[in-house]
Design a protein around this motif. Structure first.
Motif, PDB file in Angstrom:
ATOM      1  N   PHE A  11       0.814  -1.216   0.000  1.00  0.00           N
ATOM      2  CA  PHE A  11       0.000   0.000   0.000  1.00  0.00           C
ATOM      3  C   PHE A  11       0.849   1.268   0.000  1.00  0.00           C
ATOM      4  O   PHE A  11       0.531   2.237  -0.676  1.00  0.00           O
ATOM      5  CB  PHE A  11      -0.945   0.047   1.203  1.00  0.00           C
ATOM      6  CG  PHE A  11      -1.955  -1.075   1.247  1.00  0.00           C
ATOM      7  CD1 PHE A  11      -2.317  -1.797   0.128  1.00  0.00           C
ATOM      8  CD2 PHE A  11      -2.551  -1.420   2.446  1.00  0.00           C
ATOM      9  CE1 PHE A  11      -3.238  -2.825   0.185  1.00  0.00           C
ATOM     10  CE2 PHE A  11      -3.484  -2.450   2.520  1.00  0.00           C
ATOM     11  CZ  PHE A  11      -3.825  -3.148   1.389  1.00  0.00           C
ATOM     12  N   ASN A  12       1.913   1.258   0.797  1.00  0.00           N
ATOM     13  CA  ASN A  12       2.731   2.463   0.940  1.00  0.00           C
ATOM     14  C   ASN A  12       3.937   2.473   0.006  1.00  0.00           C
ATOM     15  O   ASN A  12       4.717   3.424   0.009  1.00  0.00           O
ATOM     16  CB  ASN A  12       3.204   2.610   2.390  1.00  0.00           C
ATOM     17  CG  ASN A  12       2.033   2.721   3.344  1.00  0.00           C
ATOM     18  OD1 ASN A  12       0.981   3.243   2.999  1.00  0.00           O
ATOM     19  ND2 ASN A  12       2.205   2.205   4.548  1.00  0.00           N
ATOM     20  N   ASN A  13       4.099   1.402  -0.781  1.00  0.00           N
ATOM     21  CA  ASN A  13       5.161   1.290  -1.786  1.00  0.00           C
ATOM     22  C   ASN A  13       6.565   1.494  -1.235  1.00  0.00           C
ATOM     23  O   ASN A  13       7.429   2.054  -1.910  1.00  0.00           O
ATOM     24  CB  ASN A  13       4.906   2.264  -2.949  1.00  0.00           C
ATOM     25  CG  ASN A  13       3.661   1.918  -3.709  1.00  0.00           C
ATOM     26  OD1 ASN A  13       3.399   0.752  -3.996  1.00  0.00           O
ATOM     27  ND2 ASN A  13       2.862   2.930  -4.020  1.00  0.00           N
ATOM     28  N   LEU A  14       6.787   1.041  -0.008  1.00  0.00           N
ATOM     29  CA  LEU A  14       8.135   1.100   0.533  1.00  0.00           C
ATOM     30  C   LEU A  14       8.961  -0.032  -0.065  1.00  0.00           C
ATOM     31  O   LEU A  14       8.450  -1.133  -0.291  1.00  0.00           O
ATOM     32  CB  LEU A  14       8.129   0.980   2.053  1.00  0.00           C
ATOM     33  CG  LEU A  14       7.472   2.115   2.845  1.00  0.00           C
ATOM     34  CD1 LEU A  14       7.592   1.840   4.345  1.00  0.00           C
ATOM     35  CD2 LEU A  14       8.082   3.458   2.510  1.00  0.00           C
ATOM     36  N   SER A  15      10.217   0.235  -0.321  1.00  0.00           N
ATOM     37  CA  SER A  15      11.114  -0.806  -0.831  1.00  0.00           C
ATOM     38  C   SER A  15      11.540  -1.709   0.325  1.00  0.00           C
ATOM     39  O   SER A  15      11.393  -1.354   1.502  1.00  0.00           O
ATOM     40  CB  SER A  15      12.342  -0.175  -1.477  1.00  0.00           C
ATOM     41  OG  SER A  15      13.154   0.424  -0.484  1.00  0.00           O
ATOM     42  N   LEU A  16      12.101  -2.855  -0.024  1.00  0.00           N
ATOM     43  CA  LEU A  16      12.604  -3.756   1.006  1.00  0.00           C
ATOM     44  C   LEU A  16      13.690  -3.061   1.826  1.00  0.00           C
ATOM     45  O   LEU A  16      13.746  -3.211   3.045  1.00  0.00           O
ATOM     46  CB  LEU A  16      13.156  -5.038   0.378  1.00  0.00           C
ATOM     47  CG  LEU A  16      12.151  -5.924  -0.361  1.00  0.00           C
ATOM     48  CD1 LEU A  16      12.876  -7.098  -1.012  1.00  0.00           C
ATOM     49  CD2 LEU A  16      11.059  -6.409   0.569  1.00  0.00           C
ATOM     50  N   GLY A  17      14.528  -2.299   1.152  1.00  0.00           N
ATOM     51  CA  GLY A  17      15.594  -1.573   1.842  1.00  0.00           C
ATOM     52  C   GLY A  17      15.052  -0.535   2.810  1.00  0.00           C
ATOM     53  O   GLY A  17      15.550  -0.410   3.942  1.00  0.00           O
ATOM     54  N   GLU A  18      14.036   0.202   2.380  1.00  0.00           N
ATOM     55  CA  GLU A  18      13.422   1.203   3.263  1.00  0.00           C
ATOM     56  C   GLU A  18      12.792   0.546   4.485  1.00  0.00           C
ATOM     57  O   GLU A  18      12.915   1.035   5.605  1.00  0.00           O
ATOM     58  CB  GLU A  18      12.363   2.008   2.502  1.00  0.00           C
ATOM     59  CG  GLU A  18      12.926   2.931   1.452  1.00  0.00           C
ATOM     60  CD  GLU A  18      11.860   3.522   0.551  1.00  0.00           C
ATOM     61  OE1 GLU A  18      12.021   4.694   0.165  1.00  0.00           O
ATOM     62  OE2 GLU A  18      10.880   2.816   0.215  1.00  0.00           O
ATOM     63  N   MET A  19      12.140  -0.564   4.243  1.00  0.00           N
ATOM     64  CA  MET A  19      11.496  -1.272   5.350  1.00  0.00           C
ATOM     65  C   MET A  19      12.544  -1.867   6.295  1.00  0.00           C
ATOM     66  O   MET A  19      12.367  -1.827   7.510  1.00  0.00           O
ATOM     67  CB  MET A  19      10.563  -2.358   4.810  1.00  0.00           C
ATOM     68  CG  MET A  19       9.349  -1.795   4.100  1.00  0.00           C
ATOM     69  SD  MET A  19       8.332  -3.067   3.325  1.00  0.00           S
ATOM     70  CE  MET A  19       7.769  -3.974   4.751  1.00  0.00           C
ATOM     71  N   ALA A  20      13.625  -2.399   5.731  1.00  0.00           N
ATOM     72  CA  ALA A  20      14.691  -2.969   6.556  1.00  0.00           C
ATOM     73  C   ALA A  20      15.275  -1.899   7.474  1.00  0.00           C
ATOM     74  O   ALA A  20      15.503  -2.141   8.662  1.00  0.00           O
ATOM     75  CB  ALA A  20      15.777  -3.561   5.670  1.00  0.00           C
TER      76      ALA A  20
END
Length: 100
Positions: free
Chosen positions: A31-40
């Motif tokens: 939904f928020n289109n965060l990348s895996l890196g951003e989420m990590a």
């Protein structure tokens, strides 16, 4: 793209069966289109951990659908609704579908 729409619809139907952490990861990614890196970085875990969690959530959603068939049955009801000519009956059926 079709997979993303399908997963989002499954999430709408089965999201309440997920843990808060699973919901947050799914929502941030889809939904928020965060990348895996951003989420990590946000959750202070590895990209691989995020990837695995999202993959597990998607697997759970697909598993729930394979057992409960809410999405499939909703699609069948939508097809029936489109073919109805009786407006009152069609409206009632659409109300039921929308409250699924």
């Amino acid at each position: 793209m079709e997979d993303v729409i399908y997963y989002n619809e499954l999430y709408d139907l089965y999201g309440m069966l997920l843990t808060d952490k699973q919901k947050k990861y799914f929502e941030d990614y889809y939904f928020n289109n965060l990348s895996l890196g951003e989420m990590a970085e946000l959750y202070d875990v590895s990209r691989n951990a995020i990837f695995k969690q999202i993959h597990n959530v998607v697997d759970k959603l697909v598993d729930y659908e394979s057992k409960l068939n809410l999405y499939k049955n909703r699609q069948i009801l939508l097809e029936i609704s489109e073919k109805l000519t009786d407006k009152e009956l069609k409206d009632k059926l659409e109300d039921i579908i929308n409250n699924f």
